[in-house]
Design an enzyme around this catalytic site. Sequence first.
Site, mmCIF file in Angstrom:
data_model
loop_
_atom_site.group_PDB
_atom_site.id
_atom_site.type_symbol
_atom_site.label_atom_id
_atom_site.label_comp_id
_atom_site.label_asym_id
_atom_site.label_seq_id
_atom_site.Cartn_x
_atom_site.Cartn_y
_atom_site.Cartn_z
ATOM 1 N N THR A 104 6.112 59.951 18.026
ATOM 2 C CA THR A 104 5.562 60.025 16.679
ATOM 3 C C THR A 104 6.444 59.314 15.656
ATOM 4 O O THR A 104 5.945 58.624 14.778
ATOM 5 C CB THR A 104 5.384 61.514 16.274
ATOM 6 O OG1 THR A 104 4.653 62.178 17.300
ATOM 7 C CG2 THR A 104 4.649 61.648 14.962
ATOM 8 N N ARG A 159 14.750 72.244 47.246
ATOM 9 C CA ARG A 159 13.668 73.205 47.392
ATOM 10 C C ARG A 159 12.921 72.971 48.707
ATOM 11 O O ARG A 159 12.587 71.843 49.054
ATOM 12 C CB ARG A 159 12.683 73.040 46.232
ATOM 13 C CG ARG A 159 11.512 74.009 46.231
ATOM 14 C CD ARG A 159 11.932 75.394 45.859
ATOM 15 N NE ARG A 159 10.802 76.284 45.604
ATOM 16 C CZ ARG A 159 10.932 77.568 45.290
ATOM 17 N NH1 ARG A 159 12.138 78.118 45.206
ATOM 18 N NH2 ARG A 159 9.878 78.316 45.087
ATOM 19 N N SER A 162 2.931 57.669 8.152
ATOM 20 C CA SER A 162 2.726 56.296 8.605
ATOM 21 C C SER A 162 2.518 55.333 7.439
ATOM 22 O O SER A 162 3.007 54.210 7.459
ATOM 23 C CB SER A 162 1.509 56.224 9.531
ATOM 24 O OG SER A 162 1.752 56.931 10.724
ATOM 25 N N GLN A 199 4.162 65.061 46.430
ATOM 26 C CA GLN A 199 5.353 65.079 45.581
ATOM 27 C C GLN A 199 5.850 63.645 45.359
ATOM 28 O O GLN A 199 6.143 63.246 44.236
ATOM 29 C CB GLN A 199 6.447 65.941 46.248
ATOM 30 C CG GLN A 199 7.616 66.310 45.347
ATOM 31 C CD GLN A 199 7.348 67.550 44.485
ATOM 32 O OE1 GLN A 199 6.255 68.090 44.476
ATOM 33 N NE2 GLN A 199 8.359 68.001 43.759
ATOM 34 N N GLY A 214 15.991 64.252 8.431
ATOM 35 C CA GLY A 214 17.046 64.989 9.115
ATOM 36 C C GLY A 214 18.307 64.984 8.277
ATOM 37 O O GLY A 214 18.650 63.975 7.662
ATOM 38 N N GLN A 220 12.485 59.317 3.328
ATOM 39 C CA GLN A 220 11.331 58.441 3.171
ATOM 40 C C GLN A 220 10.021 59.220 3.235
ATOM 41 O O GLN A 220 9.253 59.238 2.292
ATOM 42 C CB GLN A 220 11.359 57.376 4.262
ATOM 43 C CG GLN A 220 10.182 56.412 4.180
ATOM 44 C CD GLN A 220 10.225 55.408 5.310
ATOM 45 O OE1 GLN A 220 11.156 54.623 5.439
ATOM 46 N NE2 GLN A 220 9.239 55.462 6.171
ATOM 47 N N THR A 221 9.753 59.878 4.356
ATOM 48 C CA THR A 221 8.446 60.515 4.544
ATOM 49 C C THR A 221 8.253 61.679 3.574
ATOM 50 O O THR A 221 9.204 62.322 3.145
ATOM 51 C CB THR A 221 8.293 61.033 5.974
ATOM 52 O OG1 THR A 221 9.424 61.833 6.301
ATOM 53 C CG2 THR A 221 8.201 59.890 6.951
ATOM 54 N N GLU A 224 9.224 56.673 13.961
ATOM 55 C CA GLU A 224 9.420 55.212 14.013
ATOM 56 C C GLU A 224 8.157 54.486 14.470
ATOM 57 O O GLU A 224 8.219 53.562 15.282
ATOM 58 C CB GLU A 224 10.580 54.873 14.956
ATOM 59 C CG GLU A 224 11.940 55.119 14.350
ATOM 60 C CD GLU A 224 12.190 54.238 13.133
ATOM 61 O OE1 GLU A 224 11.730 53.090 13.109
ATOM 62 O OE2 GLU A 224 12.846 54.729 12.202
#
Lengths: 685, 685
Positions: B446, B334, B144, B354, B177, B137-138, B448
Amino acid sequence: MEGVDHLAHERNKSEFDVDAMKIVWAGSPHAFVVSDRISKLVASDPGFRKDNRSTLSRKELFKNTLRKAAYAWKTIIDLHLSEEEAAKLRFYVDEPAFTDVHWGMFIPAIKGQGTEEQQQKWLPLAYKMQIIGCYAQTELGHGSNVQGLETTATFDPQTDEFIIHSPTLTSSKWWPGGLGKVATHAIAYALLIVGGREQGVHGFIVQLRSLEDHSPLPGMTVGDIGMKFGNGAYNAMDNGVLRFDHVRIPRNQMLMRCAQYTCLCMPSDAKLILEPCILIRVSQVTCEGKYKQSDVPRQLVYGAMLYVRQTIVADASCALSRAVCIATRYSAVRRQFGSQNGGPETQVIDYKTQQSRLFPLLASAYAFRFVGEWLKWLYADVTQRLQANDFSTLPEAHACTAGLKSLTTTATADGIEECRKLCGGHGYLCSSGLPELFAVYVPACTYEGENTVLLLQVRDMSCKVSHEDCFSAGVQQETSRYNSLYDSSRAFNAMSLRCSKSALLEAFEARAARMCVACAQNLSNFDNPEEGFAELSADLVEAAVAHCQLLVVSKFIEKLQQEIPGKGVKQQLEVLCNIYALFLLHKHQGDFLSTGCITPKHAALANDELRSLYSQVRPNAIALVDAFNYTDHYLGSILGCYDGNVYPKLYEAAWKDPLNESVVPDGYHQYIRPLLKQEIRTARL
Amino acid sequence: MEGVDHLAHERNKSEFDVDAMKIVWAGSPHAFVVSDRISKLVASDPGFRKDNRSTLSRKELFKNTLRKAAYAWKTIIDLHLSEEEAAKLRFYVDEPAFTDVHWGMFIPAIKGQGTEEQQQKWLPLAYKMQIIGCYAQTELGHGSNVQGLETTATFDPQTDEFIIHSPTLTSSKWWPGGLGKVATHAIAYALLIVGGREQGVHGFIVQLRSLEDHSPLPGMTVGDIGMKFGNGAYNAMDNGVLRFDHVRIPRNQMLMRCAQYTCLCMPSDAKLILEPCILIRVSQVTCEGKYKQSDVPRQLVYGAMLYVRQTIVADASCALSRAVCIATRYSAVRRQFGSQNGGPETQVIDYKTQQSRLFPLLASAYAFRFVGEWLKWLYADVTQRLQANDFSTLPEAHACTAGLKSLTTTATADGIEECRKLCGGHGYLCSSGLPELFAVYVPACTYEGENTVLLLQVRDMSCKVSHEDCFSAGVQQETSRYNSLYDSSRAFNAMSLRCSKSALLEAFEARAARMCVACAQNLSNFDNPEEGFAELSADLVEAAVAHCQLLVVSKFIEKLQQEIPGKGVKQQLEVLCNIYALFLLHKHQGDFLSTGCITPKHAALANDELRSLYSQVRPNAIALVDAFNYTDHYLGSILGCYDGNVYPKLYEAAWKDPLNESVVPDGYHQYIRPLLKQEIRTARL
């Protein structure tokens, strides 16, 4: 389209003298000339190319860094560069390397803590790189708490030697840069034991590797600690692990400085160990095994920390400005949505949401630059005073430097990541330069004083003052200031926020003071002050942040009171100063409101004003990042390239990935074809 | 010390039934059993090891991912895993791969947008992996704004084909991808042109590579787009670039769904494209070249987005809980500072600084889990309604899902990085698992739907409602609510904040409503509403965040109104719910104060209460992260290992780095020795 400046229309819009702003950013005409020359020298030399960094394996990357370090040294020698120029060259080579630690930690430690004799022996070797040093302080089990280091140095009077030993696994030295594979020597920190008595942590010069064949000396188990965050980043550095098995060194290799104070002059890249150096002792052991506390005042040891931390603040503005430069240029190139009648889409920099995230970071980069300049001045001033035995300003200088190190590094790390997000999907590509910038930068939040621990030091200092001194006098003072703030004549309005920096400054002062007083009041509810500090520490950290933000705002305002030449330059800085202050006021409006420093009405007005300031920055945004004067090489980002010719460069860069060396990928026959051919059950996987 | 549980003393402290909490976390006893079995299956199979991931070169990493994907498929077939189990297996393999897109985007797109005939042809092939699909798609120039895609699909009635073409460089497909090296087919989105008229963006099934030898088909220029953020992370994925040169496909490969609605059921890993899929059309072209708008209601296309985004919210709680588990366990292991009389130092989890950073993230992980459950329910509810042609709840569901996707992914990405910092220097090592977790997770901010763009959708919806409907009625309503809040009987105090969730909820409701009303009022100052929205967009985003936070708080409170079995389980969740709400109230106190929803006094009381809640969580912290039931394999972190035996494991892992294969590093003779021997001027560099 090669050679076309796609951002020319943006540059034509700017309303100020960019060349004059470059001088302001650099700090002086001289600093500009040196930076400009050296950065172009590095950029134009293919020996320093870095665009291939992200695809190298660890071993290739490391070897390439060794090559670059040697090449940089050769360049420095061949061109007879001055110390200042050499430091700039290392800066623009822009890759973490063992040399950072050699020049930035090893040599300064010998200068600061070594005797005259030790300096005469070791410094000439180090200056010529006949030995390469590292700084072995942190251990597997100990970072922030240097007093807890477990490595021991036991004096043996019979042989006049120290026996350096790692008694436990957690006492293994861990993190020192350059230790893993390169350094021939270390300044190793260890618990001194003389005559059976523990005498605190001291520094020792220890040879690690043979100068003939580079093999580790007997008793040393040494190696690299493995991969770190990011593709390139600190994987170019051999952060190391080291265990000592009863290693003997001559007595005269304990750092035993006892004379007058001259140690605070260090090169500008002193910044690369992970975690802080606090409370190291400089003392003496005689050959009879007598321990003598040094006559070097304890305060002097703080001087070295001051130096390193003020350079970190200066570096913050460099790192943030790089990210902002990339995001600003790309925001002007990228267009998305808003096309009308088939025309071009809207530049994303024109969206208010983009501006409200980007422009405060642009303003922060300038703000950090100026507060860094001030810290440099403060450091010089403290140094002068120390030489005259005046320790009066040291505690405050220490608190300011610690606090500003924490504030600026946190804001910069977050800011770089925000800039990456502002570049959308393409910011996630290594070719954007932003992942590398983030991964290289972010350890600054942890090394040289973990940021939260540092803020506790600020609050310790400022709130102990409040608690003890101000709690009676201070609260009264505070109250009177409080009242004066509500004089109708001083009440904020949109006009005063715009025109009067004094009104803004007063709001920041009042907020910082009142948060501190509130902490002091809460502390007074505890019978045991220690317990109170522990219990309220999160609040104290917030008060410390308020104090540090006040410092940054006030130093920006002071900068603007100086004469600043160049058409429109001061006006631009005025706008950025207001954006920085109002952005903070908006972000932390809870503090300002809860302490009654502003009213909700003021908060709303400030927000309106902020939007109008963004509109003023908009036409100047590209010129304001051009003023950083970064070469495309140093930026290391396709999205941030000067000419804005982003898309063809992204497209070309893609094909250089190793995966594209073959059309059909390695692994097709074993792992893809059996899927497609339904032969997976019998495939060898 | 192998086999000793170093955290046993922590586990013994816990005050609730951990096994019962595991069921709550998993969502149901069945979900727990499946997760538990499959995660252990993956963890115990050396074929799925991942500890070597960070040192592999790009090509090695990619090949290893191909192997794992094939091995996972073989395992699924050999063990006859159900669809649910197979999805879990891919989840626990925990490595981005082309299979994510095949199962999560390619197949669902055919199911959602394909005709019966298309489904019958393509789905069986895809289910057996006889073809491997991606989702193209992109483009280089468009993310966007899907309507701006430049790829064209021109119908040629003479051959009954579409001609797919990339007319510009920026029209190159970029990011998909699986496209780079693996996929044999793509759903490619392109601007449909029929009879010379543009008809909007549609999807087409395009074969990319030969099924015989995997070579790209004629007219395709295809490759990988290069390295991305992080060492391993998405570099295991072949995000790709693709240019079409007049590629012809048969007419029946345009997705032309026109029948009834059945598309919303997708497998659980539908999440891996970068950037959103909005406003894609599903229509028909006849062989005569007639264009027919589909009778599939436009709203249905939103359904697919809803599905993907609600899975992203569910994944947020997974990713955040992983990071929190690592940081919590390591914080208990720790120790630093605070040793008394040579005893052990203080566990860092005992420091309030913490706790005040870590415990809100622990609470957030649980909060996101429950709001994710609710979204899943909402999605199912909307789907049912849609099937009955009831579109009434779709806009709100869309706004909620978009907003929560944005809120939870931003908080999770920031939270993972905060957890990394909470692990100090060692968090920067790849062996901590946190750098990888961050780099893999952060694109969720970023893809979807870019998070800020999504929040603008929320505000568009909620504020348009305010502006149009509420502005008259709403302000009145609001005012009455405002007044009621200040009834003395309802005033907050420490007691009510502790005991009454309704008081807290009311504060969140009032804040969200008033921020929205304030935006609406400001909007009314603009003559042109479009201009007002643009100008005020940053404020609108803040109002949207307030709205989304209200949703998360209210769904957590609703969860607590259910029956929850198990000793002490509900009590722990009550504490976490209060922490989540009060932490947000503290963080955003500016909003609450400026809108008059609380007073400074309330803010201070809330802060005190928060500290006391941290003390209640402390003894249960380890058990609360044990309840996530993560295997050491899945966590992938030495710092987070179940038995807390951190230091020996860190030490051992270091020696596995490739740099440690030789004692003297490659490059010594060329680049180090010439330095030490002063032979640099003549060295070949």
